[in-house]
Each structure stands twice: as C-alpha cells, then as structure tokens.
Scaffold this motif. Structure first.
Motif, mmCIF file in Angstrom:
data_model
loop_
_atom_site.group_PDB
_atom_site.id
_atom_site.type_symbol
_atom_site.label_atom_id
_atom_site.label_comp_id
_atom_site.label_asym_id
_atom_site.label_seq_id
_atom_site.Cartn_x
_atom_site.Cartn_y
_atom_site.Cartn_z
ATOM 1 N N TYR A 1 19.590 30.030 80.703
ATOM 2 C CA TYR A 1 20.351 31.209 80.279
ATOM 3 C C TYR A 1 21.826 30.855 80.086
ATOM 4 N N GLN A 2 22.380 31.317 78.975
ATOM 5 C CA GLN A 2 23.818 31.227 78.736
ATOM 6 C C GLN A 2 24.373 32.646 78.783
ATOM 7 N N GLU A 3 25.215 32.912 79.765
ATOM 8 C CA GLU A 3 25.695 34.277 79.988
ATOM 9 C C GLU A 3 26.862 34.638 79.073
ATOM 10 N N GLN A 4 27.709 33.646 78.716
ATOM 11 C CA GLN A 4 28.876 33.912 77.888
ATOM 12 C C GLN A 4 28.891 32.966 76.684
ATOM 13 N N PRO A 5 29.300 33.465 75.518
ATOM 14 C CA PRO A 5 29.363 32.611 74.317
ATOM 15 C C PRO A 5 30.643 31.774 74.317
ATOM 16 N N LEU A 6 30.610 30.625 74.982
ATOM 17 C CA LEU A 6 31.805 29.797 75.148
ATOM 18 C C LEU A 6 31.731 28.511 74.342
ATOM 19 N N GLY A 7 30.968 28.503 73.270
ATOM 20 C CA GLY A 7 30.954 27.361 72.374
ATOM 21 C C GLY A 7 29.691 26.525 72.458
ATOM 22 N N THR A 8 29.558 25.614 71.490
ATOM 23 C CA THR A 8 28.330 24.825 71.362
ATOM 24 C C THR A 8 28.116 23.886 72.541
ATOM 25 N N ALA A 9 29.181 23.234 73.009
ATOM 26 C CA ALA A 9 29.032 22.314 74.143
ATOM 27 C C ALA A 9 28.640 23.072 75.406
ATOM 28 N N HIS A 10 29.231 24.235 75.606
ATOM 29 C CA HIS A 10 28.902 25.058 76.775
ATOM 30 C C HIS A 10 27.447 25.503 76.717
ATOM 31 N N ALA A 11 26.981 25.865 75.538
ATOM 32 C CA ALA A 11 25.585 26.299 75.397
ATOM 33 C C ALA A 11 24.631 25.169 75.765
ATOM 34 N N ILE A 12 24.871 23.980 75.220
ATOM 35 C CA ILE A 12 23.986 22.846 75.504
ATOM 36 C C ILE A 12 23.971 22.516 76.988
ATOM 37 N N MET A 13 25.136 22.610 77.630
ATOM 38 C CA MET A 13 25.235 22.277 79.047
ATOM 39 C C MET A 13 24.519 23.287 79.940
ATOM 40 N N SER A 14 24.130 24.416 79.376
ATOM 41 C CA SER A 14 23.314 25.360 80.143
ATOM 42 C C SER A 14 21.972 24.739 80.500
ATOM 43 N N ALA A 15 21.571 23.717 79.745
ATOM 44 C CA ALA A 15 20.294 23.032 79.976
ATOM 45 C C ALA A 15 20.520 21.616 80.506
ATOM 46 N N LYS A 16 21.581 21.410 81.253
ATOM 47 C CA LYS A 16 21.937 20.047 81.672
ATOM 48 C C LYS A 16 20.867 19.389 82.533
ATOM 49 N N GLU A 17 20.067 20.186 83.263
ATOM 50 C CA GLU A 17 19.006 19.598 84.087
ATOM 51 C C GLU A 17 17.941 18.904 83.239
ATOM 52 N N SER A 18 17.832 19.302 81.961
ATOM 53 C CA SER A 18 16.826 18.706 81.075
ATOM 54 C C SER A 18 17.380 17.572 80.228
ATOM 55 N N MET A 19 18.657 17.242 80.400
ATOM 56 C CA MET A 19 19.293 16.240 79.549
ATOM 57 C C MET A 19 19.121 14.856 80.157
ATOM 58 N N THR A 20 17.895 14.346 80.085
ATOM 59 C CA THR A 20 17.577 12.999 80.560
ATOM 60 C C THR A 20 16.732 12.300 79.505
ATOM 61 N N GLY A 21 16.979 11.014 79.321
ATOM 62 C CA GLY A 21 16.232 10.266 78.319
ATOM 63 C C GLY A 21 16.612 10.694 76.911
ATOM 64 N N PRO A 22 15.818 10.316 75.908
ATOM 65 C CA PRO A 22 16.104 10.713 74.524
ATOM 66 C C PRO A 22 15.960 12.226 74.352
ATOM 67 N N VAL A 23 16.923 12.830 73.659
ATOM 68 C CA VAL A 23 16.876 14.275 73.440
ATOM 69 C C VAL A 23 17.260 14.595 71.999
ATOM 70 N N VAL A 24 16.681 15.686 71.492
ATOM 71 C CA VAL A 24 17.109 16.285 70.231
ATOM 72 C C VAL A 24 17.696 17.647 70.552
ATOM 73 N N VAL A 25 18.885 17.928 70.026
ATOM 74 C CA VAL A 25 19.506 19.245 70.130
ATOM 75 C C VAL A 25 19.392 19.915 68.766
ATOM 76 N N ALA A 26 18.828 21.120 68.740
ATOM 77 C CA ALA A 26 18.592 21.796 67.454
ATOM 78 C C ALA A 26 18.919 23.271 67.579
ATOM 79 N N TYR A 27 19.794 23.748 66.715
ATOM 80 C CA TYR A 27 20.140 25.171 66.703
ATOM 81 C C TYR A 27 19.100 25.943 65.894
ATOM 82 N N ALA A 28 18.656 27.062 66.462
ATOM 83 C CA ALA A 28 17.451 27.727 65.963
ATOM 84 C C ALA A 28 17.738 28.762 64.888
ATOM 85 N N ASP A 29 18.607 28.453 63.945
ATOM 86 C CA ASP A 29 18.817 29.374 62.819
ATOM 87 C C ASP A 29 18.721 28.644 61.491
ATOM 88 N N THR A 30 18.034 27.511 61.506
ATOM 89 C CA THR A 30 17.925 26.722 60.285
ATOM 90 C C THR A 30 16.565 26.042 60.234
#
Length: 336
Positions: free
Chosen positions: A83-112
């Motif tokens: 959950y991201q409680e406040q819209p504080l930018g793209t880096a802040h949003a990604i860091m909401s999932a920091k526990e899952s940021m291990t090994g190879p990852v793809v980051v994809a914004y879901a409006d395209t």
C-alpha cells in the motif's frame, strides 16, 4: 524474476469509470489492463515469474486485492499486495514494495500496454523500455551512444534531444541495488517538485558505471483517458485477431444480428437485431437490442437499446437507451 507494479493512482483522467474500478482493472479486449501488461512482460523476459507485487491504495479494498492476487496466480506467480498511502513520486511508490526488491526485477506502471519482439539483455544492469514518439517534449527520453547504451535521461526536453520516450517499464538485474539507490533518495530527501523520482535513482546508478540499454517496443498503447483507452482497445483487438486468438464466446446468443471482427464478445452476451463491430469489446452478460456499435468498449452486465454508438465507453451494470453516440458513462449509470 519478480515484477513490481505501482498502481495506487486514482486514474482521474478516466473518470467516471475509475470512480468504481481502479484504472489498471479496466478491461481491454476482455482482460484487465494490468493482466495484459504482466502477460506481455512475461512474454518478453522469457523467464519464470516468481512474484508479482502490486502497489495499491488502501481505498481500493479487499475485492481488488484478491483480484490482483488471482491475476498473479494465473501466471504461476505469488501475488503480493503493498500500500502507498501518499502520492510522493515514482521512487516512493516503488519503495512501498521494498521487501520484494531482491534478485532480478521488472518495474512496470499499469497504465500502458505494448507489443514487442526483442530479447531481454540480462547482462545489462538495467533495460529501459522505450518507443519512438512524434513529440518527445511531452515525455522523459533517453539518449544512446554508438554501443546502443543509454548515456542520458532527459525529462520533457524543450529542445530536441532524441525521440526515444521512456514508456514506464524497467528491468533491473539487481533489485537490491535499485532499493539501495532509492532508499538514498528518501533518506536524503532528494526530491523534484516535492516528489521522489525514479529517474534520480537511475542517474545515480549510471554515474556509478552501471550499464543501461534500451528495450525497443513495436507498439505502445496508452490508457490515460477515455478516447485513448477506446483506441487502445481497438488496436489490441486487431493484434489479437491477427494472432488468431478466439475472441467471441461460444455462449453468445445471436438473434438477427451480425458481428464484424475484430470483436471481443464475453460469455452470456445476447445480441438482438443489432450489428456489433468492428473494434468492439462487450463484457459478459451484456445485452444489446436494436443497435449498431463500433469502435467501443462496453463492460459487464449492461443493457444497450436503440443505440448508434461509435467511440463509446460504458461501464458495468449500466443501462443506455437513446441516440447519443460518443458517450462515456460509468458503472450503474442509466440513460433512457
């Protein structure tokens, strides 16, 4: 491989449809945007997906969370909700999932959505998906050297730099490295316009000698507002039709009616004295009577009568009876 999908935004440009359904769950050719997105990514990376982490707003509710987990499970992956409680930018949003940021990852914004045929360069520290655009000044763009490596990230250039726009999908060989760089931004309050930006983290990584390369897509489809979402639905229908995908349910009932492909017609749809297509999606249990519909996106459990629709978008459980054409009405709306 893990996929991280930031999608906590409200999708205000697609209202009224996003008042009741988050934008990434709006169906395109019968399947939610985010579902098609992660499927397309899986096809490009050609690796097993271990986990898909969705970053949402708490207001989306438990039903949305369960639907997202089901999407991950259909791809054989674990679904995780953050959950991201406040819209504080793209880096802040990604860091909401920091526990899952291990090994190879793809980051994809879901409006395209995209269509691509390239092999992911897993030797690179990062791959940035890009597409040529006519007006680069409206996008973040990348500049390449003669080795096809990214040398610069330029945000909305006022003068021409390059026409390769960043479409919002990124591969990182090390999720731990990405997490460390973004944490640095948060710890040191490095912001632009009051928001923590992913591009600042990318620039820091590049300055440390990390290799960035482009992943060039053939087609890039936006879902930002009603008109482009209807256009994206039409384009996707044509791609799927060319691929030979079965788009019309066997349970469709036709009474003196015609379907002009390409169309997606969901289960339990009834067509009476109507012509549907081309480029139309009708969600399950929708009924159409005495109407002509083309280039339109209609969701589920909706009743349409006496209509002549073109470039229309209609939500779930709606009723439309009239002579309007390029309409956009949300869930449970009634026009008769």
């Amino acid at each position: 491989m893990k996929i991280i999908v930031p999608m906590a935004g409200r999708g205000s440009r697609l209202r009224p449809h996003t008042l009741t359904v988050p934008k990434p769950l709006i169906p395109i050719a019968g399947k939610p945007i985010v579902h098609r997105l992660v499927e397309d990514i899986a096809g490009v990376i050609n690796q097993d997906i271990e986990e898909i982490a969705f970053i949402i707003h708490k207001d989306f509710g438990d039903v949305v969370a369960k639907e997202l987990i089901a999407i991950a499970e259909k791809l054989g992956a674990k679904g995780t909700i953050y959950y991201q409680e406040q819209p504080l930018g793209t880096a802040h949003a990604i860091m909401s999932a920091k526990e899952s940021m291990t090994g190879p990852v793809v980051v994809a914004y879901a409006d395209t959505l995209f269509r691509a045929d390239f092999t992911l360069d897993t030797t690179a520290d990062s791959v940035i998906w890009v597409q040529k655009v006519d007006d680069p000044s409206a996008f973040g763009v990348v500049r390449l050297n003669d080795k096809n490596e990214i040398t610069d990230f330029v945000e909305k250039p006022k003068e021409f730099v390059t026409d390769l726009a960043i479409i919002g999908i990124y591969y990182f060989k090390s999720g731990e490295t990405l997490r460390s760089e973004l944490q640095y931004l948060l710890d040191n309050n490095i912001t632009k316009g009051g928001e923590y930006q992913l591009t600042d983290g990318l620039e820091n990584m590049k300055q440390k000698g990390m290799k960035f390369v482009p992943g060039k897509v053939d087609h890039w489809m936006d879902c930002g507002n009603k008109n482009v979402t209807v256009e994206t639905n039409s384009r996707m229908l044509n791609f799927l039709h060319e691929d030979g995908e079965h788009l019309v349910s066997d349970s469709v009932v036709l009474e003196n009616s015609t379907i002009i492909p390409p169309c997606f017609i969901g289960e339990g749809v009834v067509l009476v004295n109507s012509t549907v297509g081309p480029n139309v999606s009708l969600g399950e249990k929708t009924r159409v009577e005495d109407s002509a519909i083309k280039n339109s996106l209609v969701q589920t459990n909706t009743l349409i009568k006496n209509a002549n629709l073109d470039n229309a978008m209609i939500g779930n459980h709606a009723v439309f009876n009239g002579n309007f054409t390029a309409i956009s009405i949300g869930d449970y709306s009634v026009l008769e």
